[in-house]
Design an enzyme around this catalytic site. Structure first.
Site, PDB file in Angstrom:
ATOM      1  N   TYR A  28       0.814  -1.231   0.000  1.00  0.00           N
ATOM      2  CA  TYR A  28       0.000   0.000   0.000  1.00  0.00           C
ATOM      3  C   TYR A  28       0.845   1.277   0.000  1.00  0.00           C
ATOM      4  O   TYR A  28       0.387   2.313   0.481  1.00  0.00           O
ATOM      5  CB  TYR A  28      -0.924   0.047   1.229  1.00  0.00           C
ATOM      6  CG  TYR A  28      -1.753  -1.188   1.449  1.00  0.00           C
ATOM      7  CD1 TYR A  28      -2.750  -1.551   0.545  1.00  0.00           C
ATOM      8  CD2 TYR A  28      -1.559  -1.989   2.576  1.00  0.00           C
ATOM      9  CE1 TYR A  28      -3.526  -2.679   0.756  1.00  0.00           C
ATOM     10  CE2 TYR A  28      -2.326  -3.118   2.793  1.00  0.00           C
ATOM     11  CZ  TYR A  28      -3.308  -3.459   1.880  1.00  0.00           C
ATOM     12  OH  TYR A  28      -4.079  -4.569   2.102  1.00  0.00           O
ATOM     13  N   TYR A 156     -14.175  -5.096   4.510  1.00  0.00           N
ATOM     14  CA  TYR A 156     -12.877  -5.444   3.934  1.00  0.00           C
ATOM     15  C   TYR A 156     -12.723  -6.957   4.003  1.00  0.00           C
ATOM     16  O   TYR A 156     -12.866  -7.552   5.076  1.00  0.00           O
ATOM     17  CB  TYR A 156     -11.718  -4.765   4.684  1.00  0.00           C
ATOM     18  CG  TYR A 156     -10.386  -5.224   4.148  1.00  0.00           C
ATOM     19  CD1 TYR A 156      -9.882  -4.671   2.967  1.00  0.00           C
ATOM     20  CD2 TYR A 156      -9.665  -6.239   4.763  1.00  0.00           C
ATOM     21  CE1 TYR A 156      -8.682  -5.130   2.428  1.00  0.00           C
ATOM     22  CE2 TYR A 156      -8.470  -6.700   4.237  1.00  0.00           C
ATOM     23  CZ  TYR A 156      -7.987  -6.141   3.066  1.00  0.00           C
ATOM     24  OH  TYR A 156      -6.812  -6.599   2.535  1.00  0.00           O
ATOM     25  N   ASP A 250     -17.051 -13.258   8.077  1.00  0.00           N
ATOM     26  CA  ASP A 250     -15.607 -13.129   7.967  1.00  0.00           C
ATOM     27  C   ASP A 250     -15.085 -12.688   9.332  1.00  0.00           C
ATOM     28  O   ASP A 250     -15.184 -11.510   9.695  1.00  0.00           O
ATOM     29  CB  ASP A 250     -15.260 -12.119   6.863  1.00  0.00           C
ATOM     30  CG  ASP A 250     -13.759 -11.942   6.681  1.00  0.00           C
ATOM     31  OD1 ASP A 250     -12.990 -12.470   7.509  1.00  0.00           O
ATOM     32  OD2 ASP A 250     -13.360 -11.281   5.706  1.00  0.00           O
ATOM     33  N   LYS A 279      -5.385 -14.321  10.565  1.00  0.00           N
ATOM     34  CA  LYS A 279      -4.789 -13.339  11.474  1.00  0.00           C
ATOM     35  C   LYS A 279      -4.300 -13.962  12.788  1.00  0.00           C
ATOM     36  O   LYS A 279      -3.196 -14.458  12.830  1.00  0.00           O
ATOM     37  CB  LYS A 279      -5.781 -12.185  11.741  1.00  0.00           C
ATOM     38  CG  LYS A 279      -6.086 -11.351  10.479  1.00  0.00           C
ATOM     39  CD  LYS A 279      -5.371 -10.039  10.468  1.00  0.00           C
ATOM     40  CE  LYS A 279      -5.286  -9.381   9.106  1.00  0.00           C
ATOM     41  NZ  LYS A 279      -6.525  -9.020   8.450  1.00  0.00           N
TER      42      LYS A 279
HETATM   43  C1  LIG Z   1      -6.942  -9.124   6.970  1.00  0.00           C
HETATM   44  C2  LIG Z   1      -8.302  -9.517   6.563  1.00  0.00           C
HETATM   45  C3  LIG Z   1      -8.532 -10.270   5.394  1.00  0.00           C
HETATM   46  C4  LIG Z   1      -7.421 -10.649   4.446  1.00  0.00           C
HETATM   47  O1  LIG Z   1      -6.466 -11.457   5.034  1.00  0.00           O
HETATM   48  P1  LIG Z   1      -5.007 -11.602   4.336  1.00  0.00           P
HETATM   49  O2  LIG Z   1      -4.330 -12.645   5.160  1.00  0.00           O
HETATM   50  O3  LIG Z   1      -4.369 -10.265   4.440  1.00  0.00           O
HETATM   51  O4  LIG Z   1      -5.228 -12.030   2.937  1.00  0.00           O
HETATM   52  C5  LIG Z   1      -9.823 -10.636   5.100  1.00  0.00           C
HETATM   53  N1  LIG Z   1     -10.844 -10.305   5.898  1.00  0.00           N
HETATM   54  C6  LIG Z   1     -10.674  -9.580   7.033  1.00  0.00           C
HETATM   55  C7  LIG Z   1     -11.841  -9.259   7.888  1.00  0.00           C
HETATM   56  C8  LIG Z   1      -9.393  -9.151   7.399  1.00  0.00           C
HETATM   57  O5  LIG Z   1      -9.210  -8.420   8.510  1.00  0.00           O
END
Ligand SMILES: *Cc1c(COP(=O)(O)O)cnc(C)c1O
Length: 441
Positions: A28, A156, A250, A279
């Site tokens: 970024y 996101y 998610d 994460k």
């Molecule tokens: C960070 C994140 C992603 C993407 O994960 P990456 O490991 O960076 O590909 C998808 N959804 C959410 C809610 C996130 O915080």
């Protein structure tokens, strides 16, 4: 009490940094103007040790992954033992205990119909797999035209092409890649009765082409740390049930204690059809992600036809080192009072960030679990603010119009109070400077 200024001053960057700088491409970042990143030589707990001897208190736990603090001895031991025994083995046709045990544990942690785990190596890919499962399950059941998703403003879900297309259209990269992204339906979250009526109309018009609904439950993280609530999520569940849509939560940001419960959906009484995790899954030690799917969706892939199999298989799928780290990270949730620590962090963030409300330009201060957010009308220069924070001894990365804290759940009370104080100090200094002249910046 630790003082923010008790650190040596910056020294010349090491040679590996200045040489490698000509070859590395940062995330970024406009590389023409990007400042040289800080060289890190070591991490411990909630501390980042820089090459020149300075130590920063980490306010964001490396994009909120390091929930148990850096270098936790239990995770280190488990990964070291796994490294010795078997760093990697392909997942097609061969099995290993760390992955099978992890899948069993994740299925046990999640509510009942969620019991089938597909491992990948990043959050974006976990979301792509969730999308693929939602679409292919319908193909397998003879419904060919349900290929779109309903996603939300402020959401996101990743940076790959399929996930970019379901991120917030303004903040995401929709205009940049216009024409390359498949069109989905992106709507405001139906937070109140009026927006629910508009939302219901929208779904009524589009349900025949929809495979599913995807949302970050309780907190939209990277889209701006925007909170939502149980009633909103219940409405999504009702809508999904009514039209036969797959509801995907998610939880890549919200999972593993971040919002105060192990998973955010546990606070809402809503069970989704798919959950995505990454994460903090490995305690922030190695890349691993999981897509956990309901029995009914999984059943859609069972047939006599090889064409009905889920067509996905990353090379490093279920990497044993990542699975060993994730098992160790889950052990720590069982043996350590992590959720109580999240509650203590929430209480401290509430009292210590409250004074920020009085700072000119601050429009909101909000806290949920171990997430503290100070929202401003506008941040003129996030990079300069970040530099102020570094000079005050903390690692905090403002983005867009917010400054947020997502520390390790193991952060000490003293470190957390210092972070909060520095956020206030940094913001007061900036808004003061802004009134004078831009030249100063
Ligand atoms: C960070 C994140 C992603 C993407 O994960 P990456 O490991 O960076 O590909 C998808 N959804 C959410 C809610 C996130 O915080």
């Amino acid at each position: 009490m630790t003082t923010p200024t008790a650190t040596p001053s910056p020294a010349a960057p090491p040679a590996w940094l200045t040489t490698g700088w000509n070859h590395v491409w940062l995330p970024y970042a406009q590389m023409q103007t990007a400042p040289l990143p800080l060289p890190v030589v070591r991490t411990t707990g909630s501390e980042i040790h820089l090459a020149d001897g300075r130590v920063l208190i980490d306010g964001i736990a490396s994009w909120w992954t390091a929930c148990h603090g850096y270098n936790h001895p239990h995770i280190i031991q488990s990964v070291a033992a796994q490294l010795e025994a078997m760093p990697h083995i392909m997942f097609g046709g061969l099995a290993h205990e760390p992955a099978y045990r992890l899948a069993t544990r994740l299925a046990a942690l999640l509510p009942d119909p969620l019991d089938r785990v597909f491992f990948t190596d990043s959050g974006s890919v976990a979301v792509e797999v969730a999308m693929k499962i939602a679409v292919q399950s319908r193909l397998n059941r003879g419904q060919p035209n349900r290929t779109k998703f309903l996603a939300f403003h402020g959401g996101y879900h990743g940076d790959t092409f399929a996930t970019m297309a379901i991120c917030d259209p303004e903040e995401g990269m929709h205009s940049l890649f216009a024409g390359m992204l498949p069109p989905h339906i992106i709507a405001p979250l139906p937070r109140d009765p009026t927006s629910r009526a508009t939302f219901d109309d929208l779904v009524e018009r589009h349900h025949h082409e929809l495979a599913g609904i995807i949302v970050e439950p309780l907190v939209q993280g990277a889209g701006g740390m925007i909170f939502n609530d149980a009633a909103t999520l219940r409405h999504l569940r009702t809508t999904a049930d009514h039209y036969g849509l797959t509801l995907i939560f998610d939880e890549i940001f919200t999972g593993f204690g971040r919002t105060g419960t192990m998973f955010a959906h546990q606070q809402t009484g809503v069970t989704p059809d798919i959950v995505t995790l990454s994460k903090a899954l490995t305690g922030g030690t190695s890349p691993l992600a999981a897509t956990i799917v309901s029995r009914d969706l999984y059943d859609a892939f069972l047939s006599d036809s090889p064409a009905h199999a889920l067509m996905h298989g990353p090379t490093f799928m279920a990497n044993p080192l990542g699975c060993a780290a994730a098992n160790a990270a889950l052990d720590l949730f069982e043996t350590q009072p992590r959720l109580a620590q999240a509650a203590t962090i929430a209480a401290t963030l509430r009292t210590e960030l409250a004074p920020c409300r009085a700072i000119p330009g601050v429009s909101d201060v909000r806290v949920m679990g171990a997430i503290g957010v100070v929202e401003l009308d506008h941040i003129e220069n996030p990079a300069a603010l970040r530099q102020d924070f570094i000079e005050l001894g903390v690692w905090v990365r403002p983005f867009r119009n917010i400054v947020y804290l997502t520390p390790a759940l193991t952060i000490s009370d003293e470190q957390l109070r210092l972070l909060c104080r520095v956020v206030g100090e940094g913001l007061r200094k900036r808004s003061f400077l802004k009134k004078r002249t831009k030249k100063l910046l």
